[in-house]
Design a protein around this motif. Structure first.
Motif, PDB file in Angstrom:
ATOM      1  N   CYS A  14       0.858  -1.176   0.000  1.00 57.29           N
ATOM      2  CA  CYS A  14       0.000   0.000   0.000  1.00 57.29           C
ATOM      3  C   CYS A  14       0.898   1.231   0.000  1.00 57.29           C
ATOM      4  O   CYS A  14       1.528   1.533   1.011  1.00 57.29           O
ATOM      5  CB  CYS A  14      -0.926   0.002   1.215  1.00 57.29           C
ATOM      6  N   SER A  15       0.952   1.931  -1.113  1.00 54.91           N
ATOM      7  CA  SER A  15       1.861   3.069  -1.243  1.00 54.91           C
ATOM      8  C   SER A  15       1.357   4.322  -0.537  1.00 54.91           C
ATOM      9  O   SER A  15       2.100   5.279  -0.373  1.00 54.91           O
ATOM     10  CB  SER A  15       2.096   3.368  -2.724  1.00 54.91           C
ATOM     11  N   THR A  16       0.098   4.311  -0.100  1.00 52.31           N
ATOM     12  CA  THR A  16      -0.465   5.489   0.559  1.00 52.31           C
ATOM     13  C   THR A  16      -0.705   5.279   2.055  1.00 52.31           C
ATOM     14  O   THR A  16      -1.309   6.124   2.711  1.00 52.31           O
ATOM     15  CB  THR A  16      -1.790   5.903  -0.116  1.00 52.31           C
ATOM     16  N   CYS A  17      -0.241   4.160   2.604  1.00 57.46           N
ATOM     17  CA  CYS A  17      -0.451   3.862   4.025  1.00 57.46           C
ATOM     18  C   CYS A  17       0.125   4.952   4.922  1.00 57.46           C
ATOM     19  O   CYS A  17       1.124   5.590   4.592  1.00 57.46           O
ATOM     20  CB  CYS A  17       0.223   2.535   4.396  1.00 57.46           C
ATOM     21  N   ARG A  18      -0.485   5.054   6.075  1.00 58.57           N
ATOM     22  CA  ARG A  18      -0.026   5.978   7.096  1.00 58.57           C
ATOM     23  C   ARG A  18       1.381   5.597   7.568  1.00 58.57           C
ATOM     24  O   ARG A  18       1.769   4.445   7.497  1.00 58.57           O
ATOM     25  CB  ARG A  18      -0.982   5.939   8.290  1.00 58.57           C
ATOM     26  N   VAL A  30       6.524  12.353   4.246  1.00 57.20           N
ATOM     27  CA  VAL A  30       6.371  11.187   3.368  1.00 57.20           C
ATOM     28  C   VAL A  30       5.530  10.138   4.086  1.00 57.20           C
ATOM     29  O   VAL A  30       5.726   9.868   5.269  1.00 57.20           O
ATOM     30  CB  VAL A  30       7.758  10.597   2.986  1.00 57.20           C
ATOM     31  N   ARG A  31       4.622   9.539   3.360  1.00 58.59           N
ATOM     32  CA  ARG A  31       3.778   8.478   3.927  1.00 58.59           C
ATOM     33  C   ARG A  31       4.595   7.222   4.189  1.00 58.59           C
ATOM     34  O   ARG A  31       5.551   6.916   3.479  1.00 58.59           O
ATOM     35  CB  ARG A  31       2.646   8.136   2.959  1.00 58.59           C
ATOM     36  N   GLY A  32       4.176   6.464   5.200  1.00 52.03           N
ATOM     37  CA  GLY A  32       4.854   5.223   5.537  1.00 52.03           C
ATOM     38  C   GLY A  32       4.833   4.217   4.398  1.00 52.03           C
ATOM     39  O   GLY A  32       5.817   3.512   4.161  1.00 52.03           O
ATOM     40  N   GLY A  33       3.717   4.138   3.694  1.00 51.46           N
ATOM     41  CA  GLY A  33       3.610   3.205   2.576  1.00 51.46           C
ATOM     42  C   GLY A  33       4.619   3.493   1.476  1.00 51.46           C
ATOM     43  O   GLY A  33       5.192   2.576   0.889  1.00 51.46           O
ATOM     44  N   ALA A  34       4.834   4.768   1.194  1.00 48.53           N
ATOM     45  CA  ALA A  34       5.825   5.144   0.182  1.00 48.53           C
ATOM     46  C   ALA A  34       7.223   4.750   0.632  1.00 48.53           C
ATOM     47  O   ALA A  34       8.034   4.246  -0.152  1.00 48.53           O
ATOM     48  CB  ALA A  34       5.750   6.641  -0.104  1.00 48.53           C
ATOM     49  N   ARG A  35       7.528   4.951   1.922  1.00 48.35           N
ATOM     50  CA  ARG A  35       8.834   4.559   2.460  1.00 48.35           C
ATOM     51  C   ARG A  35       9.017   3.039   2.420  1.00 48.35           C
ATOM     52  O   ARG A  35      10.084   2.550   2.067  1.00 48.35           O
ATOM     53  CB  ARG A  35       8.999   5.043   3.891  1.00 48.35           C
ATOM     54  N   CYS A  64      -6.462   0.860   6.916  1.00 46.51           N
ATOM     55  CA  CYS A  64      -5.903   2.097   7.472  1.00 46.51           C
ATOM     56  C   CYS A  64      -5.582   2.026   8.962  1.00 46.51           C
ATOM     57  O   CYS A  64      -4.692   2.731   9.431  1.00 46.51           O
ATOM     58  CB  CYS A  64      -6.836   3.259   7.181  1.00 46.51           C
ATOM     59  N   GLN A  65      -6.269   1.198   9.714  1.00 47.06           N
ATOM     60  CA  GLN A  65      -5.952   1.055  11.135  1.00 47.06           C
ATOM     61  C   GLN A  65      -4.642   0.306  11.344  1.00 47.06           C
ATOM     62  O   GLN A  65      -4.071   0.333  12.426  1.00 47.06           O
ATOM     63  CB  GLN A  65      -7.082   0.304  11.864  1.00 47.06           C
ATOM     64  N   ASP A  66      -4.184  -0.378  10.317  1.00 44.95           N
ATOM     65  CA  ASP A  66      -2.967  -1.197  10.395  1.00 44.95           C
ATOM     66  C   ASP A  66      -1.943  -0.669   9.399  1.00 44.95           C
ATOM     67  O   ASP A  66      -1.702  -1.261   8.362  1.00 44.95           O
ATOM     68  CB  ASP A  66      -3.310  -2.660  10.112  1.00 44.95           C
ATOM     69  N   HIS A  67      -1.346   0.472   9.733  1.00 49.21           N
ATOM     70  CA  HIS A  67      -0.433   1.193   8.845  1.00 49.21           C
ATOM     71  C   HIS A  67       0.658   0.302   8.255  1.00 49.21           C
ATOM     72  O   HIS A  67       0.966  -0.771   8.784  1.00 49.21           O
ATOM     73  CB  HIS A  67       0.197   2.358   9.613  1.00 49.21           C
ATOM     74  N   CYS A  68       1.245   0.779   7.163  1.00 50.92           N
ATOM     75  CA  CYS A  68       2.302   0.070   6.425  1.00 50.92           C
ATOM     76  C   CYS A  68       1.885  -1.371   6.159  1.00 50.92           C
ATOM     77  O   CYS A  68       2.426  -2.328   6.714  1.00 50.92           O
ATOM     78  CB  CYS A  68       3.633   0.158   7.156  1.00 50.92           C
ATOM     79  N   THR A  69       0.919  -1.501   5.275  1.00 49.17           N
ATOM     80  CA  THR A  69       0.255  -2.768   4.987  1.00 49.17           C
ATOM     81  C   THR A  69       0.721  -3.336   3.653  1.00 49.17           C
ATOM     82  O   THR A  69       0.952  -2.597   2.700  1.00 49.17           O
ATOM     83  CB  THR A  69      -1.274  -2.543   4.959  1.00 49.17           C
ATOM     84  N   VAL A  70       0.831  -4.674   3.607  1.00 49.82           N
ATOM     85  CA  VAL A  70       1.166  -5.381   2.367  1.00 49.82           C
ATOM     86  C   VAL A  70       0.212  -6.557   2.182  1.00 49.82           C
ATOM     87  O   VAL A  70      -0.352  -7.065   3.149  1.00 49.82           O
ATOM     88  CB  VAL A  70       2.628  -5.892   2.352  1.00 49.82           C
ATOM     89  N   GLN A  86       7.168  -1.045  10.508  1.00 47.02           N
ATOM     90  CA  GLN A  86       7.969   0.168  10.376  1.00 47.02           C
ATOM     91  C   GLN A  86       8.354   0.250   8.904  1.00 47.02           C
ATOM     92  O   GLN A  86       8.561  -0.776   8.261  1.00 47.02           O
ATOM     93  CB  GLN A  86       9.219   0.093  11.251  1.00 47.02           C
ATOM     94  N   ALA A  87       8.466   1.425   8.382  1.00 45.82           N
ATOM     95  CA  ALA A  87       8.812   1.591   6.969  1.00 45.82           C
ATOM     96  C   ALA A  87      10.327   1.607   6.816  1.00 45.82           C
ATOM     97  O   ALA A  87      10.921   2.627   6.481  1.00 45.82           O
ATOM     98  CB  ALA A  87       8.181   2.871   6.427  1.00 45.82           C
TER      99      ALA A  87
END
Length: 135
Positions: A14-18, A30-35, A64-70, A86-87
């Motif tokens: 998810c490139s837009t994750c929190r 920078v969003r966590g997903g992008a990192r 969205c409740q579970d940031h940095c998702t794959v 963690q990103a």
């Protein structure tokens, strides 16, 4: 709305994750997903053992409740959604290490004793492949 990608083994990030539960972006905006996507892409390019796993980016996996998702997937195998990472490079390595084991497994089930420490506690859901349910 859909983009055709290689249907083989993949980590869909998810490139837009929190960045975290508390913050959408990190200190640099920078969003966590992008990192996380960048960390996965760098590691995949640097290590040949990950050559059989695609890293694919998608905007919003709706977790969205579970940031940095794959989402880990492979043809004919149970898929998994994992989050709360963690990103960083350590998370990217754990995700790709698990993806290699997942791709090599018969049905997508990897023995817990083989799981990289970095994925334990990060599983959110499992998804059956089209046309199947899991036993």
């Amino acid at each position: 709305m859909l983009t055709c990608v290689d249907p083989g083994p993949a980590v869909v990030v998810c490139s837009t994750c929190r960045h975290s539960r508390e913050a959408r972006d990190d200190a640099e905006g920078v969003r966590g997903g992008a990192r996380l996507a960048a960390a996965l892409t760098r590691l995949k390019a640097a290590e040949p053992r990950y050559a059989g796993i695609a890293v694919q980016e998608m905007a919003c996996l709706f977790a969205c409740q579970d940031h940095c998702t794959v989402h880990l997937r492979a043809p004919g195998k149970i898929g998994y959604v994992l989050g709360r990472f963690q990103a960083d490079a350590d998370s990217a390595r754990a995700i790709l290490d698990y993806a290699v084991l997942h791709a090599a497994s018969e049905h997508g089930r990897v023995a817990y004793s083989l799981w990289p420490e970095g994925v334990k506690g990060h599983f959110i859901t499992r998804t059956p492949p089209p046309g199947f349910i899991a036993e």
